[in-house]
Enzyme design. Structure first.
Site, PDB file in Angstrom:
ATOM      1  N   LYS A  79     -21.946 -46.667 -43.374  1.00 49.05           N
ATOM      2  CA  LYS A  79     -23.003 -47.512 -43.228  1.00 49.05           C
ATOM      3  C   LYS A  79     -24.255 -46.760 -43.658  1.00 49.05           C
ATOM      4  CE  LYS A  79     -20.520 -50.766 -40.365  1.00 49.05           C
ATOM      5  NZ  LYS A  79     -20.450 -51.615 -39.042  1.00 49.05           N
ATOM      6  N   GLY A 252     -14.806 -57.096 -29.306  1.00 52.78           N
ATOM      7  CA  GLY A 252     -15.527 -56.510 -30.488  1.00 52.78           C
ATOM      8  C   GLY A 252     -15.518 -57.598 -31.779  1.00 52.78           C
TER       9      GLY A 252
END
Length: 276
Positions: A79, A252
């Site tokens: 990322k 999550g």
């Protein structure tokens, strides 16, 4: 149980999206977004692409040359690096230094955005755990952790402590956040659990069965919220231990489902794309 819509046949007109990660066996976005394409009648498919760290630049540059590829999704550990492979970056990406989505613009340039934080906060609030006014301990200052930190501060947490074993990365993130939210964020060598209402794992610890816990949930005050951003396995060792201690747990998958509307808007999937 109702049947999910099935994607149509892939053909020469199919638009492509890819999710890049290392590993990718845990990614849930294809199973979530391909039914969205099918339900909206969009001729597109999202596929997982396993990319090792050293190959990321070559893979992204190659994919950006593919004429019928409209977007990239990015997961661990790419990322931060992906943010630098775009031509333009949103304000969120500039603050956090990480991206989880890149789209091709009409002029051919690539725009980076990060919805991890907004998706996480939307999921947290939707489950009845509003972060406003709460004291939050966040483990992980990487790509997802940085976005979650910014979103929690935007959502009005009273205080945010961020921990990460990478000292320079942690310091750089907290310094960037403090420019926008002075006095509300600090770096901590370990999560200050005894002084927190919500504890968040934004590290990869829990992806593998032999991973240690990112922090000991028994140190939290009774009735705290323990959130994990890992989606597979759903019941991570951290969440199992937290539940055994009587804490509220937050899975999550909420972070991803909280991003679907943002993805639809960002990529123009069945909704008009607004000028930015």
């Amino acid at each position: 149980m109702t049947d999910a819509p099935h994607p149509g046949p892939i053909s020469g007109t199919t638009r492509l999206y890819a999710v890049l990660g290392d590993p990718v066996t845990q990614v849930q976005s294809p199973g979530l977004l391909n039914p969205v394409f099918a339900g909206l009648g969009i001729d597109a498919v999202l596929v997982p692409v396993h990319v090792r760290r050293d190959d990321l630049v070559n893979v992204v540059r190659g994919l950006q040359c593919v004429g019928n590829l409209d977007g990239l999704f990015v997961t661990v550990p790419h990322k931060v690096a992906a943010a630098h492979l775009a031509d333009r970056r949103s304000r969120t990406v500039e603050i956090t230094g990480s991206a989880n989505a890149l789209r091709r613009e009409p002029d051919g340039a690539w725009l980076a955005e990060n919805f991890d934080g907004s998706g996480f906060v939307a999921g947290l609030a939707g489950a009845g755990h509003s972060p406003r006014g709460r004291r939050v301990a966040l483990a992980g200052a990487g790509g997802a952790g940085s976005a979650i930190a910014a979103a929690l501060l935007t959502a009005g947490v009273d205080s945010l402590s961020v921990s990460d074993p990478d000292g320079p990365r942690l310091t750089a993130l907290v310094d960037r956040l403090a420019e926008h939210w002075p006095g509300r964020v600090r770096a901590a060598p370990e999560p200050p659990l005894r002084d927190s209402d919500i504890a968040v794992n934004a590290t990869p610890l829990g992806l593998r069965p032999d991973d240690p816990l990112p922090f000991p949930p028994h140190a939290l005050p009774p009735g705290s919220v323990v959130a994990d951003i890992i989606m597979k396995p759903r019941e991570t060792p951290l969440l199992r231990e937290a539940a055994a201690q009587g804490h509220q747990v937050h899975h999550g998958m909420h972070m991803l489902t909280g991003q679907v509307d943002s993805y639809r808007t960002f990529f123009g999937l069945g909704v008009p794309r607004t000028a930015e």
